[in-house]
Design a protein around this motif. Structure first.
Motif, short mmCIF file in Angstrom:
data_model
loop_
_atom_site.label_atom_id
_atom_site.label_comp_id
_atom_site.label_asym_id
_atom_site.label_seq_id
_atom_site.Cartn_x
_atom_site.Cartn_y
_atom_site.Cartn_z
N ARG A 175 -6.28 -5.84 -5.78
CA ARG A 175 -7.39 -5.38 -6.63
C ARG A 175 -7.24 -3.90 -6.96
N LEU A 178 -4.57 -3.67 -9.61
CA LEU A 178 -5.10 -4.18 -10.88
C LEU A 178 -6.08 -3.19 -11.50
N GLY A 181 -4.57 -0.62 -13.50
CA GLY A 181 -3.99 -1.07 -14.77
C GLY A 181 -2.69 -1.83 -14.65
N HIS A 182 -2.23 -2.10 -13.43
CA HIS A 182 -0.97 -2.83 -13.26
C HIS A 182 -1.17 -4.31 -13.57
N ARG A 183 -0.21 -4.90 -14.28
CA ARG A 183 -0.31 -6.32 -14.64
C ARG A 183 0.86 -7.13 -14.09
N ARG A 184 1.87 -6.45 -13.60
CA ARG A 184 3.01 -7.15 -13.00
C ARG A 184 3.25 -6.54 -11.62
N LEU A 208 -3.91 -12.24 -8.49
CA LEU A 208 -3.12 -12.26 -9.73
C LEU A 208 -3.61 -13.35 -10.67
N ALA A 211 -6.84 -12.58 -12.40
CA ALA A 211 -6.73 -11.52 -13.41
C ALA A 211 -5.73 -11.86 -14.51
N ALA A 213 -2.67 -12.05 -14.21
CA ALA A 213 -1.52 -11.16 -14.02
C ALA A 213 -0.40 -11.95 -13.34
N GLU A 214 0.74 -11.31 -13.10
CA GLU A 214 1.87 -12.03 -12.51
C GLU A 214 2.75 -11.07 -11.73
N THR A 245 5.60 -3.05 -12.20
CA THR A 245 5.15 -1.65 -12.15
C THR A 245 4.52 -1.32 -10.81
#
Length: 340
Positions: A175, A178, A181-184, A208, A211, A213-214, A245
């Motif tokens: 969390r 995320l 701003g990280h999405r990977r 993930l 959100a 995300a991955e 990232t």
């Protein structure tokens, strides 16, 4: 004297009955101060030590709690044992320690437990890092209260358990990333045969997914060496989605290895990649950069296990406790670069 001094020898030296010596040894209040002083002087002079085994057989109380350590990935064991020893001492108990390292069988564990019950321990705490130990304990009747430490949920209705909420800890870490701003977000996990690694993977994956995300999952073994190796693999990967990232490491040891690998490859933390660990090991705040991590209170974990067992000895029902971890934010995490 060719044998260890006994209670009768102390009584003879002090000029009292062996019953009086027994009362002094056991802290009975109905002994006159001058008599107590004389008996204590005789004990000191002769070097008498009471036979705790015989006392346990007679009173059916040994004032001892057994602790069994099962597994090899217990990196913070000294802090757990500090909590165990401190809480046991405060409750008036000694600790009898046994260990089964490596790939112990159910028979090995049973033998260790039986040896402790043969010593008349009043309760047993099993500190385990893998499912096999708990499966062996489920449905087992040892005649004394048993608590499982660090091993997730237990199936036996007579078993108590205490653990840090590993899944929540992983969720807190992801969390945080995320939110930046990280999405990977990659996860460098410890050995998946252990409870902790499995629970942290579940928390990472759940956050993930929620959100959208991955990130890749790479399995190590909780060591700094595996973190170093896996971080190099991340740097070498040619994924269509691009490099992660952020990295959520299975523990601080793996995070430390990852930091070293990134430094070797010229990857800047947190400018190019953010890193989060797990445990808040001693010195985590002095790594370069200072490590953001999830803090587990291992001392509290150990002391909670003993407090739970003492209540069980007193007749209270089994309990299952989860200790809440805490995210400690330092300098190894930041928002992803704007060009990633």
């Amino acid at each position: 004297m060719d044998r260890p001094p006994g209670m009768m020898d102390v009584a003879r030296e002090a000029g009292v009955s062996h019953i009086t010596v027994s009362r002094v040894v056991n802290g009975h209040p109905s002994v006159r101060p001058e008599t107590r002083t004389r008996v204590e002087a005789a004990i000191q002079k002769l070097g008498y030590r009471r036979n705790s085994v015989a006392r346990a057989l007679k009173s059916r109380r040994s004032s001892t709690i057994g602790v069994v350590i099962v597994g090899s990935e217990l990196f913070e064991l000294p802090r757990i044992l500090l909590g165990v020893e401190t809480a046991a001492k405060q409750a008036g108990y000694w600790v009898s320690l046994a260990s089964r390292q490596g790939e112990s069988t159910a028979g090995d564990l049973m033998e260790t437990l039986q040896r402790l019950t043969d010593q008349s321990v009043e309760a047993i705490a099993v500190v385990a890092d893998r499912p096999g130990a708990v499966e062996t304990l489920s449905g087992l009747s040892l005649g004394v209260p048993v608590a499982v430490v660090m091993s997730g949920s237990v199936a036996g209705p007579d078993l108590s358990s205490v653990e840090v909420d590993q899944e929540l800890g992983a969720r807190l870490a992801v969390r945080h990333l995320l939110g930046l701003g990280h999405r990977r977000i990659a996860h460098l996990t410890g050995a998946l045969r252990t409870f902790d690694a499995r629970a942290r993977v579940e928390g990472w994956q759940a956050e993930l997914t929620a959100a959208a995300a991955e990130g890749p999952l790479l399995e190590g073994d909780f060591s700094a060496e595996s973190g170093f190796r896996l971080a190099h693999e991340l740097c070498d990967a040619d994924a269509d989605a691009g490099p992660p990232t952020a990295v959520f490491a299975g523990n601080d040891q793996m995070a430390m290895g990852a930091l070293a690998a990134f430094a070797e490859r010229g990857v800047r933390v947190p400018h190019d990649v953010s890193v989060v660990g797990f445990d808040d090991m001693k010195g985590a705040g002095y790594l370069v950069p200072a490590l953001t991590t999830v803090r587990q209170d291992f001392v509290h974990l150990g002391s909670s296990a003993i407090e739970l067992l003492v209540r069980r000895v007193g007749g209270e029902p089994p309990e299952r406790q989860r200790i809440t971890p805490r995210l400690v934010v330092r300098h190894s995490t930041a928002a992803p670069r704007s060009d990633t």
